[in-house]
Design a protein around this motif. Structure first.
Motif, PDB file in Angstrom:
ATOM      1  N   LEU A   1      36.963  35.080  43.129  1.00  0.00           N
ATOM      2  CA  LEU A   1      37.395  35.705  44.381  1.00  0.00           C
ATOM      3  C   LEU A   1      38.829  36.244  44.347  1.00  0.00           C
ATOM      4  O   LEU A   1      39.193  37.092  45.161  1.00  0.00           O
ATOM      5  CB  LEU A   1      37.250  34.718  45.545  1.00  0.00           C
ATOM      6  CG  LEU A   1      35.814  34.273  45.849  1.00  0.00           C
ATOM      7  CD1 LEU A   1      35.809  33.255  46.980  1.00  0.00           C
ATOM      8  CD2 LEU A   1      34.944  35.465  46.213  1.00  0.00           C
ATOM      9  N   CYS A   2      39.640  35.716  43.424  1.00  0.00           N
ATOM     10  CA  CYS A   2      41.018  36.214  43.330  1.00  0.00           C
ATOM     11  C   CYS A   2      41.214  37.076  42.088  1.00  0.00           C
ATOM     12  O   CYS A   2      42.241  37.740  41.957  1.00  0.00           O
ATOM     13  CB  CYS A   2      42.015  35.041  43.275  1.00  0.00           C
ATOM     14  SG  CYS A   2      41.845  33.893  44.622  1.00  0.00           S
ATOM     15  N   GLY A   3      40.243  37.042  41.165  1.00  0.00           N
ATOM     16  CA  GLY A   3      40.430  37.766  39.913  1.00  0.00           C
ATOM     17  C   GLY A   3      39.455  38.898  39.698  1.00  0.00           C
ATOM     18  O   GLY A   3      39.791  40.068  39.877  1.00  0.00           O
ATOM     19  N   VAL A   4      38.239  38.550  39.331  1.00  0.00           N
ATOM     20  CA  VAL A   4      37.281  39.570  38.875  1.00  0.00           C
ATOM     21  C   VAL A   4      36.898  40.550  39.990  1.00  0.00           C
ATOM     22  O   VAL A   4      37.009  41.769  39.820  1.00  0.00           O
ATOM     23  CB  VAL A   4      36.023  38.892  38.284  1.00  0.00           C
ATOM     24  CG1 VAL A   4      34.978  39.937  37.931  1.00  0.00           C
ATOM     25  CG2 VAL A   4      36.395  38.090  37.050  1.00  0.00           C
ATOM     26  N   LEU A   5      36.452  40.022  41.126  1.00  0.00           N
ATOM     27  CA  LEU A   5      36.010  40.922  42.203  1.00  0.00           C
ATOM     28  C   LEU A   5      37.146  41.818  42.699  1.00  0.00           C
ATOM     29  O   LEU A   5      36.972  43.036  42.811  1.00  0.00           O
ATOM     30  CB  LEU A   5      35.405  40.121  43.359  1.00  0.00           C
ATOM     31  CG  LEU A   5      34.000  39.548  43.122  1.00  0.00           C
ATOM     32  CD1 LEU A   5      33.455  38.920  44.395  1.00  0.00           C
ATOM     33  CD2 LEU A   5      33.048  40.619  42.643  1.00  0.00           C
ATOM     34  N   PRO A   6      38.328  41.289  42.997  1.00  0.00           N
ATOM     35  CA  PRO A   6      39.404  42.185  43.432  1.00  0.00           C
ATOM     36  C   PRO A   6      39.872  43.150  42.355  1.00  0.00           C
ATOM     37  O   PRO A   6      40.366  44.239  42.682  1.00  0.00           O
ATOM     38  CB  PRO A   6      40.536  41.240  43.854  1.00  0.00           C
ATOM     39  CG  PRO A   6      40.164  39.910  43.379  1.00  0.00           C
ATOM     40  CD  PRO A   6      38.697  39.873  43.188  1.00  0.00           C
ATOM     41  N   LEU A   7      39.721  42.784  41.075  1.00  0.00           N
ATOM     42  CA  LEU A   7      40.079  43.734  40.019  1.00  0.00           C
ATOM     43  C   LEU A   7      39.176  44.962  40.094  1.00  0.00           C
ATOM     44  O   LEU A   7      39.639  46.105  40.033  1.00  0.00           O
ATOM     45  CB  LEU A   7      39.958  43.059  38.646  1.00  0.00           C
ATOM     46  CG  LEU A   7      40.316  43.934  37.438  1.00  0.00           C
ATOM     47  CD1 LEU A   7      41.777  44.365  37.478  1.00  0.00           C
ATOM     48  CD2 LEU A   7      40.034  43.218  36.129  1.00  0.00           C
ATOM     49  N   PHE A   8      37.883  44.713  40.252  1.00  0.00           N
ATOM     50  CA  PHE A   8      36.943  45.828  40.377  1.00  0.00           C
ATOM     51  C   PHE A   8      37.186  46.610  41.676  1.00  0.00           C
ATOM     52  O   PHE A   8      37.148  47.839  41.700  1.00  0.00           O
ATOM     53  CB  PHE A   8      35.500  45.329  40.348  1.00  0.00           C
ATOM     54  CG  PHE A   8      35.055  44.874  38.979  1.00  0.00           C
ATOM     55  CD1 PHE A   8      35.440  45.563  37.844  1.00  0.00           C
ATOM     56  CD2 PHE A   8      34.252  43.756  38.818  1.00  0.00           C
ATOM     57  CE1 PHE A   8      35.028  45.157  36.584  1.00  0.00           C
ATOM     58  CE2 PHE A   8      33.837  43.336  37.569  1.00  0.00           C
ATOM     59  CZ  PHE A   8      34.223  44.041  36.447  1.00  0.00           C
ATOM     60  N   ILE A   9      37.408  45.864  42.746  1.00  0.00           N
ATOM     61  CA  ILE A   9      37.662  46.524  44.042  1.00  0.00           C
ATOM     62  C   ILE A   9      38.925  47.380  43.947  1.00  0.00           C
ATOM     63  O   ILE A   9      38.986  48.500  44.466  1.00  0.00           O
ATOM     64  CB  ILE A   9      37.821  45.455  45.153  1.00  0.00           C
ATOM     65  CG1 ILE A   9      36.469  44.811  45.488  1.00  0.00           C
ATOM     66  CG2 ILE A   9      38.477  46.045  46.392  1.00  0.00           C
ATOM     67  CD1 ILE A   9      35.589  45.598  46.406  1.00  0.00           C
ATOM     68  N   GLY A  10      39.939  46.850  43.281  1.00  0.00           N
ATOM     69  CA  GLY A  10      41.194  47.590  43.136  1.00  0.00           C
ATOM     70  C   GLY A  10      41.000  48.863  42.343  1.00  0.00           C
ATOM     71  O   GLY A  10      41.481  49.938  42.740  1.00  0.00           O
ATOM     72  N   LEU A  11      40.308  48.738  41.216  1.00  0.00           N
ATOM     73  CA  LEU A  11      40.039  49.931  40.405  1.00  0.00           C
ATOM     74  C   LEU A  11      39.243  50.950  41.222  1.00  0.00           C
ATOM     75  O   LEU A  11      39.541  52.149  41.200  1.00  0.00           O
ATOM     76  CB  LEU A  11      39.228  49.544  39.165  1.00  0.00           C
ATOM     77  CG  LEU A  11      40.027  49.106  37.935  1.00  0.00           C
ATOM     78  CD1 LEU A  11      39.082  48.604  36.854  1.00  0.00           C
ATOM     79  CD2 LEU A  11      40.871  50.255  37.400  1.00  0.00           C
ATOM     80  N   ALA A  12      38.248  50.450  41.945  1.00  0.00           N
ATOM     81  CA  ALA A  12      37.406  51.352  42.735  1.00  0.00           C
ATOM     82  C   ALA A  12      38.215  52.005  43.848  1.00  0.00           C
ATOM     83  O   ALA A  12      38.070  53.206  44.117  1.00  0.00           O
ATOM     84  CB  ALA A  12      36.226  50.584  43.314  1.00  0.00           C
ATOM     85  N   THR A  13      39.073  51.227  44.505  1.00  0.00           N
ATOM     86  CA  THR A  13      39.884  51.781  45.591  1.00  0.00           C
ATOM     87  C   THR A  13      40.752  52.931  45.077  1.00  0.00           C
ATOM     88  O   THR A  13      40.922  53.950  45.741  1.00  0.00           O
ATOM     89  CB  THR A  13      40.762  50.669  46.200  1.00  0.00           C
ATOM     90  OG1 THR A  13      39.902  49.631  46.685  1.00  0.00           O
ATOM     91  CG2 THR A  13      41.605  51.185  47.350  1.00  0.00           C
ATOM     92  N   ALA A  14      41.276  52.759  43.863  1.00  0.00           N
ATOM     93  CA  ALA A  14      42.146  53.797  43.315  1.00  0.00           C
ATOM     94  C   ALA A  14      41.360  54.968  42.727  1.00  0.00           C
ATOM     95  O   ALA A  14      41.750  56.124  42.893  1.00  0.00           O
ATOM     96  CB  ALA A  14      43.046  53.182  42.235  1.00  0.00           C
TER      97      ALA A  14
END
Lengths: 539, 206
Positions: free
Chosen positions: A92-105
């Motif tokens: 919840l603090c690493g993998v999912l937000p990493l993907f969400i962050g990449l996707a957001t950008a």
């Protein structure tokens, strides 16, 4: 024939989305809805938390070196909290937000949108997620975590445990909100001519992943809500301190664990054709395989008790290997057709391709897990499979960061650093998973090990510890590489350093306000820039 | 430095007017999934209890007769049903640029929503179930969590509805672009659908 010719029929008005400005100070940073800035913040924070989760993985792995006693920690409670922190933190603090962050950008750029859908909601999602991370750290720091390990006597962690449960709920809500923004961007803000069949694979994978998360993570949220209410009141069943982990255990096992890896498949599918300097072969097969993988990973049904004997659980466990095999076939065909150049994204390719192999190893581990004669139920094999899938996903996520770093910050990750991270990240992910998975064959139980196991399990645990150590080392290199691109030194990368094929590479590095200078052309294929290049640049 | 986008022939961006609609649809699916998970668990526990032999299990009756009165629940269902009509009326009116009736319908729908919140609180006080103390029960826990989550959903639906109503008052929606009102109606209908399942599955079936 050009693929970007003007289309009179497409001459209409622009979508009503807010185009945010680049933040200049702290206030603007906190209030910005600029998707690139939010993506950067997600990527930086999640990379650090993946490193942190890796360290917790090392501690948790070191504890298993001697299975007969708790050596490293003050007691079994501390060991359990470390184990729980590693899992929740990684996911919840690493993998999912990493993907969400990449996707957001990246996703708005890929689909040719001037901004992400609901920019204020996207900003709120990031800050609420960060608040959730803070609450989670506070919950664990307050001797809370997920209470006690299943089967052990309940302790006295009232506030800390409640805070941890609250934090998990907040994290899930924030990630879902961010996923709404990403999925809506893909569905509604695409450039003219960019049909869903032409959408870049990463954007497609995020659409599939978000849709799967909408079907699964709310079920997790419901269980957390139930556990929270019960824990803070009577602690009758779901909220008993030694039963809390059982409420969310299913979300770390198969098939649910695959749902978190869907964007990784999209990232690999983006990097391979560009690195190979070839058109992606069997594009429709790639899109279909990712969709099928997503469909099979809808794992909310696994939250029901005694589901592991059901036909659907076993069938999904076997069937999920098929789309992955199809993807590997399409990737191999593309690589075979292409001619990778030394100036291409070879570091990203190494991370992505080898990470995908480890991910496939996780899928194979899942197949073995459901193979009844192996009798791996309730053994540490499930931990190993989770580690392989999630750590491989994180590795591929880092590949995405390397690949799109020029769009994230304007500066490319040094190729040397990217290549340096390949072996520790990939080798670490594989060994960490392999250790726990193989220990399952020695009947080592899942989760915390507090009693003697068969001879041989401790050797596997040692292999797992080496894996976690290597992964943490690789994550450190990756974090260093990410931080370096954030430093205001050196010149900006060119707009299209890898000769990329999709629309994000038509924007400058970093993207300007509104992402593109001037109106976008009508897209005629899934590879508009490659088509343009093949036409000699005459577009 | 010129980028490839500078060299491409231009075309205006196609309209994608359904952003709010699609986003709301996703949020609605996610909200409904919370209830599907919780109700699935509720029905599994209920079935297990009813099937369990009394000495080993928790008895054959899941909820004793008289614990939950059907009257307040029925009143809430009636209120919800009326809100469906007014919500549909609001969408119908805004699509015909009949703004005064659209405002009236939106206000009535919001009023029905607030009434449901009030009725739920009354219902809680009249139920013979609790989630704390010596009388705490699994049934009480599940029912309070499910209906409490629905209470939050109704509250969110009312807030969303009012937000869209204020936007409509500002002239944002019309027969050409009614997405905000339609989006609010999607979430509202989902709220009503969830309550219908709660009413028949929990209150009536017991």
């Amino acid at each position: 024939m050009t693929i970007t010719e003007s289309d009179a029929a497409a001459t209409t008005t622009a979508p009503s989305v807010t185009t945010a400005v680049q933040p200049q100070g702290l206030y603007e940073l906190i209030t910005t809805g600029d998707h690139t800035t939010l993506g950067r913040l997600y990527v930086l924070a999640s990379a650090v938390f993946i490193l942190g989760a890796g360290v917790f993985g090392v501690l948790s792995g070191a504890e298993k070196l001697d299975t007969t006693s708790i050596d490293l920690f003050g007691g079994v409670t501390s060991a359990w909290q470390t184990f729980a922190a590693y899992r929740i933190g990684l996911l919840l603090c690493g993998v999912l937000p990493l993907f969400i962050g990449l996707a957001t950008a990246v996703v708005p750029l890929q689909v040719g949108s001037p901004a992400i859908a609901f920019p204020r909601a996207a900003a709120a999602a990031f800050w609420v997620w960060l608040l959730g991370v803070g609450l989670l750290i506070g919950g664990f720091a307050a001797d809370g975590g997920l209470g006690e390990a299943p089967g052990l006597t309940a302790g006295t962690h009232q506030d800390g445990v409640a805070l941890t449960l609250l934090a998990i709920g907040v994290l899930v809500v924030a990630l879902l909100l961010a996923a709404v923004c990403v999925a809506t961007t893909v569905l509604t803000l695409r450039a003219p001519g960019l049909t869903l069949r032409r959408v870049p694979v990463f954007s497609w994978s995020m659409l599939v992943a978000s849709s799967v998360w909408f079907l699964t993570l709310p079920v997790l949220l419901g269980r957390i809500l139930l556990a929270y209410v019960d824990y803070t009141h009577a602690q009758t069943l779901y909220g008993a301190e030694n039963a809390l982990y059982n409420q969310i255990r299913w979300s770390f096992g198969q098939p649910m664990v695959y749902a978190y890896a869907i964007p990784a498949l999209g990232i690999v599918s983006e990097i391979i054709p560009v690195a190979a300097r070839a058109r992606q072969r069997s594009y429709d097969v790639v899109l279909g395989a990712i969709a099928l993988f997503g469909l099979l990973s809808v794992g909310s049904f696994a939250s029901a008790p005694n589901v592991q004997d059901k036909f659907v659980f076993l069938a999904v466990g076997y069937a999920i290997a098929l789309p992955v095999l199809a993807l590997f076939g399409a990737w191999a065909d593309t690589l075979r057709q292409g001619k990778p150049a030394s100036s291409g994204p070879l570091g990203a390719l190494g991370l992505a391709l080898l990470g995908a192999l480890v991910l496939f190893g996780g899928v194979l581990a899942g197949v073995m897990y459901v193979f009844v004669p192996f009798d791996l139920r309730n053994t540490s094999a499930v931990d190993g499979q989770m580690a392989m899938v999630l750590l491989a996903s994180a590795t591929v996520g880092f590949a995405g960061v390397v690949y799109w770093s020029s769009k994230l910050t304007g500066r490319a990750v040094p190729e040397g650093l990217a290549r340096l991270a390949v072996l520790p990240l990939v080798g670490g992910a594989f060994l960490a998973g392999l250790g726990d998975f193989a220990a399952g064959f020695y009947d080592q139980p899942a989760g915390l090990v507090t009693s003697a196991v068969k001879d041989g399990a401790e050797i596997m645990n040692a292999i797992g510890l080496v894996g976690y150590g290597l992964f943490a080392l690789g994550a450190l290199v990756a974090v260093g590489a990410v931080v370096r691109t954030f430093l205001p030194s050196g010149s900006y990368a060119p707009a299209n350093p890898w000769q990329g094929h999709t629309l994000e590479w038509a924007s400058s590095s970093p993207p300007p306000v509104g992402n593109f200078r001037g109106p976008l052309p009508v897209v005629r294929s899934e590879r508009p820039l490659l088509d343009a290049a093949e036409n000699g640049g005459a577009v | 430095m010129a980028t490839q986008s500078d060299q491409l022939l231009s075309a205006e961006v196609l309209p994608r007017p359904h952003t709010l609609l699609v986003g709301t649809a996703y949020a609605t699916v996610a909200s409904v999934m919370v209830f599907i998970g919780l109700l699935g668990l509720y029905f599994a526990e209920r079935t297990a209890t009813i099937k369990a032999a009394p000495p080993a299990g928790r008895g054959t009756a899941w909820i004793e007769t008289g614990t939950i009165s059907l009257v307040p629940g029925g009143m809430m269902l009636g209120t919800m049903a009326m809100s469906v009509v007014t919500m549909a009326w609001a969408v119908h009116s805004i699509r015909r640029d009949d703004r005064p009736r659209a405002y009236l319908a939106l206000a009535l729908t919001a009023l029905f929503g607030i009434a449901v919140i009030n009725q739920t609180i009354y219902y809680y006080n009249s139920m013979g179930l609790t989630i704390s103390g010596a009388d705490a029960s699994l049934q009480g826990l599940l029912i309070f969590v499910i209906t409490g989550a629905h209470l939050v959903m109704v509250g969110a639906a009312v807030v969303f509805l009012l937000l869209m109503a204020f936007r409509a008052l500002a002239g944002q929606y019309s027969s050409r672009q009614a997405d905000g009102i339609v989006a609010a109606s999607i979430f509202w209908y989902a709220t009503v659908a969830v309550y219908t399942v709660i009413y028949f599955g929990i209150y009536v079936a017991k």
